[in-house]
Scaffold this active site. Structure first.
Site, mmCIF file in Angstrom:
data_model
loop_
_atom_site.group_PDB
_atom_site.id
_atom_site.type_symbol
_atom_site.label_atom_id
_atom_site.label_comp_id
_atom_site.label_asym_id
_atom_site.label_seq_id
_atom_site.Cartn_x
_atom_site.Cartn_y
_atom_site.Cartn_z
ATOM 1 N N ARG A 118 10.362 26.849 -0.721
ATOM 2 C CA ARG A 118 8.787 26.608 -0.782
ATOM 3 C C ARG A 118 8.162 26.889 -2.166
ATOM 4 O O ARG A 118 8.174 28.153 -2.343
ATOM 5 C CB ARG A 118 7.939 27.333 0.410
ATOM 6 C CG ARG A 118 6.440 26.986 0.383
ATOM 7 C CD ARG A 118 5.929 27.937 1.833
ATOM 8 N NE ARG A 118 4.618 27.459 1.808
ATOM 9 C CZ ARG A 118 3.522 27.865 1.091
ATOM 10 N NH1 ARG A 118 3.864 28.939 0.150
ATOM 11 N NH2 ARG A 118 2.209 27.564 1.168
ATOM 12 N N LYS B 185 -2.795 7.021 1.493
ATOM 13 C CA LYS B 185 -2.622 7.200 2.720
ATOM 14 C C LYS B 185 -1.529 8.416 3.226
ATOM 15 O O LYS B 185 -0.424 8.326 3.405
ATOM 16 C CB LYS B 185 -1.730 5.704 3.410
ATOM 17 C CG LYS B 185 -2.021 5.873 5.015
ATOM 18 C CD LYS B 185 -1.856 4.394 5.613
ATOM 19 C CE LYS B 185 -1.960 4.309 6.876
ATOM 20 N NZ LYS B 185 -2.936 4.782 7.763
ATOM 21 N N ARG C 211 0.898 -1.100 -0.003
ATOM 22 C CA ARG C 211 0.061 0.025 0.033
ATOM 23 C C ARG C 211 0.887 1.287 0.008
ATOM 24 O O ARG C 211 0.409 2.215 -0.488
ATOM 25 C CB ARG C 211 -0.939 0.172 1.218
ATOM 26 C CG ARG C 211 -1.860 1.184 0.925
ATOM 27 C CD ARG C 211 -2.894 1.012 2.095
ATOM 28 N NE ARG C 211 -2.413 1.146 3.529
ATOM 29 C CZ ARG C 211 -2.994 0.994 4.738
ATOM 30 N NH1 ARG C 211 -4.298 0.524 4.640
ATOM 31 N NH2 ARG C 211 -2.384 1.026 5.833
ATOM 32 N N GLU D 139 -15.520 5.616 7.269
ATOM 33 C CA GLU D 139 -14.945 4.958 8.058
ATOM 34 C C GLU D 139 -14.574 5.483 9.257
ATOM 35 O O GLU D 139 -14.885 6.639 9.504
ATOM 36 C CB GLU D 139 -13.389 4.340 7.073
ATOM 37 C CG GLU D 139 -12.750 5.718 6.717
ATOM 38 C CD GLU D 139 -11.580 5.335 5.773
ATOM 39 O OE1 GLU D 139 -10.827 4.389 5.689
ATOM 40 O OE2 GLU D 139 -11.284 6.357 5.087
ATOM 41 N N LEU E 21 -9.713 4.637 2.979
ATOM 42 C CA LEU E 21 -8.373 3.749 2.625
ATOM 43 C C LEU E 21 -8.693 2.333 2.653
ATOM 44 O O LEU E 21 -9.380 1.927 3.531
ATOM 45 C CB LEU E 21 -7.506 4.298 4.030
ATOM 46 C CG LEU E 21 -6.177 3.677 3.942
ATOM 47 C CD1 LEU E 21 -5.296 4.516 3.223
ATOM 48 C CD2 LEU E 21 -5.623 3.539 5.385
HETATM 49 N N1 PDD Z 1 -4.494 4.332 10.306
HETATM 50 N N2 PDD Z 1 -8.951 3.939 7.656
HETATM 51 C C1 PDD Z 1 -8.090 4.898 7.935
HETATM 52 C C2 PDD Z 1 -8.558 6.257 7.895
HETATM 53 C C3 PDD Z 1 -6.668 4.706 8.631
HETATM 54 O O1 PDD Z 1 -5.969 5.924 8.822
HETATM 55 C C4 PDD Z 1 -6.457 3.456 9.054
HETATM 56 C C5 PDD Z 1 -5.174 3.186 9.790
HETATM 57 C C6 PDD Z 1 -7.523 2.433 8.409
HETATM 58 C C7 PDD Z 1 -7.033 1.068 8.821
HETATM 59 O O2 PDD Z 1 -6.135 0.542 7.967
HETATM 60 P P1 PDD Z 1 -5.138 -0.900 8.353
HETATM 61 O O3 PDD Z 1 -5.819 -1.716 8.673
HETATM 62 O O4 PDD Z 1 -4.159 -1.004 7.210
HETATM 63 O O5 PDD Z 1 -4.310 0.008 9.512
HETATM 64 C C8 PDD Z 1 -8.538 2.879 7.922
HETATM 65 C C9 PDD Z 1 -3.369 3.859 11.147
HETATM 66 C C10 PDD Z 1 -3.348 2.756 11.972
HETATM 67 C C11 PDD Z 1 -3.116 5.391 11.385
HETATM 68 O O6 PDD Z 1 -3.230 6.353 10.901
HETATM 69 O O7 PDD Z 1 -2.375 5.162 12.696
#
Ligand code: PDD
Length: 284
Positions: free
Chosen positions: A100, A147, A52, A179, A204
């Protein structure tokens, strides 16, 4: 002993780890991150997180400064140097430090920062009691599949949740849950169908979500990938979240109202156990 962090080839005490104030991660949130869990000193579902990472950087035309095998090596070096048993490894890559200017700089090496955090995910108290969730409007941008380190909307969402005595926020768009602030959202309907929103630019694609869905499917649990409303969640048999930092965590309250009996449901608890078994069995 202080924690050892990694910055662009350097390993050293976290307090001494530095990036420039001109770093584009700092100025523009022009960067990508990943979080992998660690159990017994080993990485959990890490190849999915690295895949990812590669996809996310590709979507913003950001070349990784190190290969994925090298990044994995650094993750393992940090686990070893920090004697990390249970916790998380954080990875952040930004477009580097340059004068910048919104346009991509030329000839600038991306910044790669990595560090570890101690966290006992398996024995988290919240897994036994379940968590309370607050709904907030989803005010994020249109590419939530990336992400990105641009997390202000999630910071505000989770702060609003915390101020309301909740441990997670569920973000709402067009009347449905997208989510969690940092997790994927699931409900189990009264007729035992597991419902979670389908992957798209709106969420995500959670690595834990994917693994939990596969494990549920193997156990003949029916799954529907579609948006669900707050009313459906309140009428559900069970609800839970998934993420690298929580695995599977039951949700027992939504906007102050209990879901079912207000205690963790059997399916959420079982999926958590099954996920932890899978995590340990496939740890790297
Ligand atoms: N966050 N959705 C969002 C918006 C997230 O930020 C995350 C994970 C998930 C879950 O994804 P995964 O199962 O791949 O960790 C879903 C991480 C843990 C964080 O920002 O700390």
């Amino acid at each position: 002993m202080s924690r050892i962090a990694y910055v662009n080839g350097w390993f050293g005490p976290l307090e001494e780890a530095r990036v420039s104030v001109l770093d584009r991660g700092f100025l523009f949130a022009d960067g990508i991150y990943e979080v992998s869990a660690v159990l017994d000193g080993r990485l959990i579902d890490n190849d999915a997180h690295l895949a990812r990472l590669q996809r996310s950087v590709g979507e913003i035309d950001l070349p990784l400064p190190e290969t994925l095998p090298r990044i994995k090596e650094i993750q393992k070096q940090l686990i070893a140097q920090n004697d990390l048993v249970d916790g998380l490894v954080y990875i952040q890559v930004t477009r580097g430090a340059a004068e910048r200017d919104f346009v991509f700089p030329k000839g600038v090496k991306p910044t790669l920062v990595m560090f570890t955090m101690v966290k006992d995910i398996v024995n988290a108290a919240a897994a036994k009691t379940g968590i309370a969730v607050k709904t907030v409007p989803d005010i994020r941008w249109a590419r939530r599949d990336i992400k990105s380190v641009a997390l202000l909307a999630q910071v505000l969402a989770k702060q609003a949740a915390a101020e309301a005595g909740c441990q997670e926020a569920w973000m709402i768009e067009d009347g449905a849950v997208t989510e969690g602030g940092s997790s994927s959202a699931f409900i189990l309907t009264q007729d035992d169908v597991l419902v979670t929103r389908q992957n798209s630019n709106s969420i995500l694609p959670g690595c834990t979500r994917k693994a939990v869905m596969a494990l549920a499917e193997e156990r003949q649990i029916r799954i529907e990938e579609r948006p669900f409303t707050v009313a459906e969640a309140l009428a559900a048999k069970e609800a839970f979240i998934t993420s690298a930092s929580s695995f599977v965590q039951p949700v027992v309250k939504l906007d102050g109202q209990t879901i079912a009996s207000g205690t963790p449901g059997p399916i959420a608890r079982r999926l958590r156990e099954i996920y932890v078994e899978f995590a340990r069995a496939t740890a790297d």
